[in-house]
Structures are given as structure tokens and as C-alpha cells.
Design a protein around this motif. Sequence first.
Motif, PDB file in Angstrom:
ATOM      1  N   ILE A 335     -67.310  64.743  39.773  1.00 15.33           N
ATOM      2  CA  ILE A 335     -66.738  63.496  40.281  1.00 15.33           C
ATOM      3  C   ILE A 335     -66.369  63.692  41.751  1.00 15.33           C
ATOM      4  N   VAL A 384     -72.411  60.099  46.690  1.00 11.28           N
ATOM      5  CA  VAL A 384     -72.830  60.217  45.295  1.00 11.28           C
ATOM      6  C   VAL A 384     -74.350  60.253  45.220  1.00 11.28           C
ATOM      7  N   ARG A 411     -70.960  61.710  40.792  1.00  9.73           N
ATOM      8  CA  ARG A 411     -70.661  60.312  40.542  1.00  9.73           C
ATOM      9  C   ARG A 411     -69.253  59.989  41.037  1.00  9.73           C
ATOM     10  N   SER A 412     -68.961  58.706  41.194  1.00  6.89           N
ATOM     11  CA  SER A 412     -67.608  58.259  41.492  1.00  6.89           C
ATOM     12  C   SER A 412     -66.987  57.736  40.203  1.00  6.89           C
ATOM     13  N   ALA A 413     -65.653  57.796  40.143  1.00  8.36           N
ATOM     14  CA  ALA A 413     -64.934  57.393  38.935  1.00  8.36           C
ATOM     15  C   ALA A 413     -64.252  56.055  39.141  1.00  8.36           C
ATOM     16  N   GLY A 442     -63.049  62.062  34.869  1.00 12.53           N
ATOM     17  CA  GLY A 442     -63.321  60.803  35.528  1.00 12.53           C
ATOM     18  C   GLY A 442     -64.323  60.013  34.715  1.00 12.53           C
ATOM     19  N   THR A 444     -67.083  57.074  34.745  1.00 10.52           N
ATOM     20  CA  THR A 444     -67.937  56.346  35.676  1.00 10.52           C
ATOM     21  C   THR A 444     -68.133  54.908  35.212  1.00 10.52           C
ATOM     22  N   LEU A 452     -62.987  66.786  35.833  1.00  8.85           N
ATOM     23  CA  LEU A 452     -62.596  67.141  37.189  1.00  8.85           C
ATOM     24  C   LEU A 452     -62.411  68.649  37.281  1.00  8.85           C
TER      25      LEU A 452
END
Length: 683
Positions: A335, A384, A411-413, A442, A444, A452
Motif C-alpha cells: 500500500i 501506484v 495500490r492505494s487504500a 489497507g 483498495t 501494511l
Amino acid sequence: MKKRLNLTIVAIFLALGIHVAKAQRNIGAPSLTSGAQACGTLSNSFDFVARLSPGTALPTNNEFILELSDPTGSFANQADIEELDRVLGPNEASGAESNINFTNVTVPQNANSDDYRLRVRATEGNVTNTISEPIPFHFFDDDNLLIRLNSGDDVIFCNVASFAKEISVEVTDGATVLDVNDFNWEWLKDGTIIPGESNPTLLVTEEGTYQARVPVGLCNNVFRFNKSNRVDASLVNVGDISIVTNASDFSFCPDELKELRASEIDFSYDYQWFKDDEALEGEIGPTIILPDNDFGGEYVLQISLSEDCSDLQTQAVVVTNEGSSITLPLPEGLILLPTQILTLVVETDAPVGSTFRWIRDTNILIQGITTGSTITFDVPANGVGDYRVEIDALFPDDPCMTMLFSETKIRSAERFDIIIAPEGVVDCEQDPITISLTEMVGITSDGERVPLTTEQFAFFAFEWFNDGVSTGETSLSLDVSRSDSGGSFELRAIFGPGGLPNTVSNNLPIDFLSSDIVLDITPPILQVGESVVLTAPFNDNFTYEWYVIINGEEVLIENEIGNTLTVTEEGNYFARISTSLCTVDTITASVGGPEALSELIPNVITPGGNVSNNDWVLPNSFRETDVEVTIYSSNGKVDFQKNGGYNADWPTNSASQANELIYYYIISRSSTVVKKGTITVMR
């Protein structure tokens, strides 16, 4: 004249004889209309026929009864004869033989002999009958029945001169386990009955194929489920099983097929591969294909033929990687937090000077030459994507010219999830209990959960709450003491830079239990026709199971899941109480009737020199050596305790000098609570 008269008389007698012969009819021996034996179940029936000789009519109310002899074929004892069926007629006169038909006749459920005989008896008229030859009658209810021998496992011994192994039968009817002693048994070895073996267990000392069955005579080959599976017993002299490969030796390049296998393969054996003394998860076959990365090491194959021939190990082989490997790959997923610069790290044993390149999606971001074993890349904010590092190992230092790679998804959370739990296994009497953050993930936009890293925890501010109230603790772990009275705990996290939702962990109840919980018995004596109620401490977070001790064994009382149990029978009972963290058993409570608890225990004493009631005096039976007496003050402290029998020792030896008004006592016999209550001190 006399001569003519005599002839007339003879003629009359002859006529009478012919009439008598015609009047008496005979029933032939009954027989099955098809087959030679009656092998009965709950769902089948049989037809029988007997031949009735010609003759005059029988009474219209005459019935023909089909009768079964005793198991030896005798009709001597009427009590042992069983009526199978009866039919009305045929009773009309007949000039030829008639059939007496019995249809849909069921086999008696107690029938089990090859020597039964049948006859048909008429209820009216002058009729004789003929007894049949022996006809096997056997009943066996094989619907849903499963007879299993030795749990289905063969008996294999290895590298011994002789062996002895007891094998046993298990019978189930659907999901119900039946008592094997309710059946008769016979044992077969290589298809031949073993004389004298009729128990549900058999001691096997010879090689062969064994089977158990419920004996049903000549119906043995008719019933499907009266017999068990077959179990092979064998004595194996296992030679040196080794690890082999089709390659010339155990040195491989990463891109080669790297297959190891056992020199002797039998798929009925159990296998487990080890690398560097660690079991390889999922590698339980006789062969193994090694991965392309980090496959070098020492390999051993462990083989188990049976429970009596297990854990045989091959000699270790050393597999050499002639090329290079990535020794620390990228994690599967990461993340990327807002404002964070994430550093990707891989480690490799590729020669210094090898070429590497970092790729996001399909774009090369950077490439260069290795200067050591570690290669890093800093992922920028909002970077990302799918990342890949590729390494071309330097030739000729790497003769395999290995091409290495490792991949990860960044990826972003949208939100986060926190899991808190106790550290390690918790004992119910543990004090304090340490709870901590065990996982933070996290989540997505597509619902993927990505852990994390511990370094990313520093971006969050944490705070512990107890029953919704802040404890003021902000570390990643918390000690909960018994004196804190437990409660429900949560850990809350706030993302420091902002822009992400706050997170609350799972709710974790912490409840402390002790190993000396005493059940309340109300009333203390079980009267005839009445009941008593056993009560355990109540807590919404507790789950309860109740047990009664029968012949020294703990027997679960079904469907009793509350903190109370209503008892109508004398006995020893206890509750098993479980929290979210641990389980403890209460002290066993002895429930007795008027005779068992007829000795009175005083609940009032009046110390002060008035001679009577100065001391707490118990009946003589409590002087026995297996008795323990404990007295508590009103604040729960032990005021007095004595093992090995009580003899009016309190309050002379009272820690508090009996200065309080109320005390509590527990009397145990052989560690089982037999009585508890209160003592009032009157001065």
C-alpha cells in the motif's frame, strides 16, 4: 351263504377305506418360489408355495399356516415355532393337486441359521403335512450400515523380524456410531474363516488379507454390507530409499527442469519433503519440482508406509544452484500512503556488475549495474502500479546467464482495517494480559486487502479505548491487569497527514477467570421428586458447557448452554466456562440427597467464653484426611485453611480473630466441593 356275506363285508370295508383315503389330504413340503435361501432385510420379502394333495373339500373356515421351526430345524417346542403367514384356502374339493401360496413373507428379524425348516399346518379338517428340507433364513438390516476395519488403513511393518497388531471393527449407521458388541462377528484371512475368532478385535501376527463380517451363513454372499473392507497386513524389508534425478547430478541452472523423486514410488505411502530441515508446505508426493529462485540447499524425503512404519528418511542430497537467485524478493503487494515515498528492496546473489532494470506496468523507469547484493527503488507519491525488477546475471561469473525477476503490485487504500489480539496463548489466570496490534491492512477500491509494513505504522497515531473510554495509552500494545476489571478494548488509528478515514479495530473483550470458581447449589439438598439449580458466574461474554462425571469420565450434558443447570439426579457436576481468550472448569459440585447431606453444618457461632458454640464444630466425617476446609473473610481473603481433616480449628486459628460478622466457607473432599455456605459470628 356265509361266504357271500363275508365277501359283502369285505367290500363294505374296502369302500370305507377308499372313502377315508379320499377324505384325508396331505400338504407337501413348502419351498421358496425362487432362490434357495431367504436373506431378509427391512425392504424385501419372499414367496413360498406348498402342494395340497387331491381330495374332498375342507371346512370353509380352514386356514393354512406357514410355520418356521427353531434354528436347529425342530418343531418339538411350540414356543420356538414362529408363524410366518396364513391364508384362507384353497378349501374346495379337487381331483388334482392345488397350490397353497404365501406371498410377501418377511424374514423374522431374529432369524440367523442355515438349518430352519418349514411346514404348513391346516387349522381345520383331516390334513397331514410334510416338513421341508433345511432352508437358510437370515435377517440383516444393511440400509445405511457401514462396517469399517482398522479405519481403512493397511497394517505395514518394516525392518522387523515379526509383528503383532490389533485391528478392530467400527460400525456406523449414517452418522451414528453403533456398539460393535451388539453384533456377532467372524474373521477371515485370505478369504478363509479363522476358527474361534468372534470378537470385534483381532490380533494380527501374520501377513495376509483380513476382513471382518457379521456371520449370516449361506446369505454371506447376498448381503452387501455385512462385511468390512479388506485390510492387508504385510512385513516389508525397506531397502535404502534414496532421492534421484534424471539430471547428471544435483547441480542446476534456474531455468532448467529441476525434478527430484524417490527411488521407490508407491502412492499409498505418505511423503514429506524437507529443505534445510524445514518441511516444505504442500510437498507431500514422491516427486518435487524445484522453483526457479532460491532452490539451492539440502533436501531430505521422509516416507511413512503406515503408523507402524513411519518417518523413514532418505540420505540428504545437496542441490546446487549453478546460476543466480533473488534471495529476498519483493512482497506480493504494498500500500502506498499519501505523501509517502515507498522504497522497494530486493536482494540477489547475482554477480556484481550484472544489469538490472525497474519497470512499472510496461515502462522502464531506471536501469543500471549492480554494485552489491541489494537493489532499491524509491516509488514516488501517487506512483501506484505493477512493478517488476529484472536482473541479467553477468557471464561468465554466472555460467547459466540467469535472467531473474521479481514483481509486486502497489495500490492505494480507501480505508484501513486493524486487528488486535492477545500476544501468545492466554491462560485464564494470567495477569496481566498483553494485547497488541497484530495486523493492519489497507483496503483498495476493489476490496483487496494488502498488509501494511511495520514502517508504515509510524504514519498513524494510535490510542487504546476501554468500554469506549480512552485509556491514554498510545503504544501498539497494552497490558490489561485483573485489577482493571477487564472490559471491551479497541485500538483507534488516525492517519497523521490527514485525508484518510480514521480506523477502529475489532472489539476485544477481556474477562478474567480463576481456576477455583465455586458453583452455587440452591437448595443445598436434593429432595425426592424435586430439583436443585447449579449457578455459575454470569457474563454476556461467557459461553457455558455443563458436564456430569460418570464412572470417572466427563460426559457433556447436551443443549445446556446457560449459566444455570437444573439437576434432578444426584451426582458430580461442573461447568466449562469459555471467554474469547481462554477456558476454565469450575470446581466440581457434588449434588446429594437428604441421606448424602444429612449431617448438619452450623452457620452461626458465638465466641466469647460461653462454652457452647465458641468454635465452628463440624460432623465427625469431616475429620477424614481427604477433607479440606477453607474459610474466607467478607473481602475474599483466606481467613483459615486446613488440609487433612478438620477438628474445630476455627476461629481459634482465625487470621482475623473472627472479628467480622460474615464469613464464607468451602469444604472439599478429594478436591471435589461437597459443601459451601456462610458463617455468622455473633458476639
